[in-house]
Enzyme design. Structure first.
Site, PDB file in Angstrom:
ATOM      1  N   GLY A  13       0.833  -1.194   0.019  1.00 51.67           N
ATOM      2  CA  GLY A  13      -0.068  -0.057  -0.008  1.00 51.67           C
ATOM      3  C   GLY A  13       1.020   1.458   0.147  1.00 51.67           C
ATOM      4  CB  SER A  38       0.889  -6.872   5.945  1.00 52.01           C
ATOM      5  OG  SER A  38       0.708  -7.327   7.163  1.00 52.01           O
ATOM      6  CE  LYS A  77       8.678  21.710  -2.380  1.00 49.74           C
ATOM      7  NZ  LYS A  77       9.122  20.221  -2.580  1.00 49.74           N
TER       8      LYS A  77
END
Length: 495
Positions: A13, A38, A77
């Protein structure tokens, strides 16, 4: 005509995994997209500073800016302030703006050097976002003047991954929680399926490795060799820690401060400040580097610093058999210019271009992808090295060594072209940074061509002086009308 890959499986992920899931789901509606991660493993996720291209990604997948900023504690930014890079006590900005013409009779930097008038200030005074950053101001560029400047974001990388995951799952991406304990191979050497700790198996036609530094598929399973850049970029560690906000204004820029054996980052978020110290263990021990980071903090540390270890470089190939690696699993360049997410985007874009309906990409297409990614890493590597090799510092072994290292031929050529002719040479493909960025670094480090183009003399000297003075005054006046970054951010978040 159907898709070549009916089952696309993403391993890992984090930012890379969930960016990939969103983009692939939008581009491959005929495929199932499954992401395996996980919760036990976690992600690198520190305070993240980005490049303006992230806004293109958000636009392509339909992410609302205000929702994104709220969810990730984000700020705007305009660029990066470099402290103590040229010499201790000095600083300059690399911002996302232009310096008007960079060639020909009206070349802005050329006329600036020719006029040589101290009352004109630094070259950065001729660049709108640099003046905005200096004054702590922010506003989005007018739509009819979009070429004046652009912007990016700072945000919490952990929250960003959660934000993208929520959107992706709503759009049909299948999330599978589980630890991968075995990778099953096909007869041709590719990956067939993943075996999870609880006995489940996840099969796929195309596997995208977003497993971070572990590089589970491309590195561990397929054993793709590593191309090492540490000869040129010897930093190999980073301490990271968040600190409490001080109540001072939130700056619309990242700060990079050169230290004894590396540099420290400062990334301002709404509720905290992300800090880190990127350093070379050849020149300083970990404990001393940790203390140097803590000495940089504006406020109290919110946790114990975390140590990350890495080697700069990339896998020899990025797409092998039916495995494509994106993000840290494919390579790593230190975060000096906030390029990590931009490189994920580049890889995603080229990969999706290659995934035409009907049939898997032919070998020449995969080869072209690998060449393109290799060039991209080399071009961005050269730009990062530029920051080190131009320094005037000689106060530590690290800085003395950085200015004597043999440079890549591609960078030597660019620097030679600049010093001899003032040409901001760009290669035709895979450039990560435009000529204005190279100019900002050269100017900030006080590195100028030995000769000025005689064509500059076509503009009368006083006319050139007046044009520069007028541009400087106009930029200062524009910035003065803009709100403070804090005020602008609050107004956006209230919507």
């Amino acid at each position: 005509m159907g898709t070549a890959y009916k089952r696309i499986v993403i391993v890992g992920g984090g930012t890379a995994g969930w960016m990939t899931a969103l983009a692939v789901k939008a581009a491959q509606p005929g495929s199932t997209v499954e992401l395996v991660e996980s919760e036990e493993i976690g992600i690198v996720g520190v305070g993240e500073a980005t490049f303006p291209s992230i806004r293109d990604f958000h636009a392509s997948v339909g992410v609302d800016e205000t929702e994104f900023l709220r969810a990730t504690h984000g700020t705007f930014k305009l660029g990066i302030q470099f402290r103590d890079w040229r010499a201790q006590g000095e600083h300059y900005f690399h911002t996302f703006g232009n310096f008007a013409d960079v060639a020909g009779p009206t070349c802005l930097w050329g006329q600036y050097r020719r006029v040589d008038d101290p009352t004109l200030g630094v070259l950065g005074d001729q660049c709108l976002p640099t003046v905005m950053a200096t004054q702590g101001r922010f506003a989005k560029p007018p739509k009819d003047q979009g070429n004046l400047y652009t912007y990016a974001y700072h945000f919490d990388a952990n929250l960003y991954a959660v934000f993208l995951r929520t959107i992706a799952v709503k759009r049909g991406v299948r999330r599978t929680e589980g630890r991968i304990v075995e990778v099953m191979r096909r007869a041709d050497g590719g990956v067939d399926r993943l075996k999870l700790e609880d006995g489940r198996a996840v099969a796929g036609d195309l596997f995208i490795d977003c497993s971070g530094f572990s590089s589970l598929l491309l590195g561990r399973t397929l054993e793709e060799p590593w191309v090492d850049f540490s000869h040129w970029l010897p930093v190999d560690r980073a301490w990271a820690v968040s600190s409490a906000p001080t109540g001072a204004a939130i700056t619309p820029y990242t700060r990079a401060t050169a230290l004894e054996a590396g540099w420290a980052w400062r990334i301002p978020l709404i509720d905290r400040i992300g800090n880190g110290h990127v350093f070379s263990s050849r020149y300083i021990d970990e404990d001393r580097a940790r203390q140097q980071l803590l000495d940089q903090l504006d406020g109290p540390a919110l946790a114990e610093p975390r140590l990350l270890r890495f080697t700069t470089g990339h896998r020899e190939r990025f797409w092998v058999h039916n495995v494509v690696a994106l993000g840290l699993s494919s390579g790593f360049l230190e975060p000096l210019e906030s390029t990590s997410i931009m490189m994920i985007q580049r890889g995603l874009h080229h990969m999706l271009e290659a995934l035409k309906p009907g049939v898997p990409p032919a070998a020449p297409v995969v080869d072209a992808y690998n060449r393109s990614m290799t060039k991209m890493y080399a071009r961005i590597r050269d730009f990062i090295i530029l920051h080190y090799c131009l320094t005037g510092r000689r106060d530590s072994e690290f800085w003395r060594d950085m200015v004597t290292k043999e440079l890549p031929d591609t960078l030597v050529f660019k620097m030679h072209a600049w010093r001899q002719t003032g040409a901001l040479n760009l290669y035709s493909t895979a450039e990560g940074f435009e000529s204005s960025s190279w100019l900002a670094i050269y100017a900030g480090m006080g590195t100028w061509p030995e000769f000025l183009d005689p064509v500059l003399n076509e503009v009368p000297l006083e006319e050139a002086r007046q044009a520069l003075r007028q541009r400087r005054e106009q930029i200062a006046a524009m910035a003065a009308t803009m709100p403070a970054h804090d005020d602008y951010l609050r107004s956006v978040l209230r919507k």
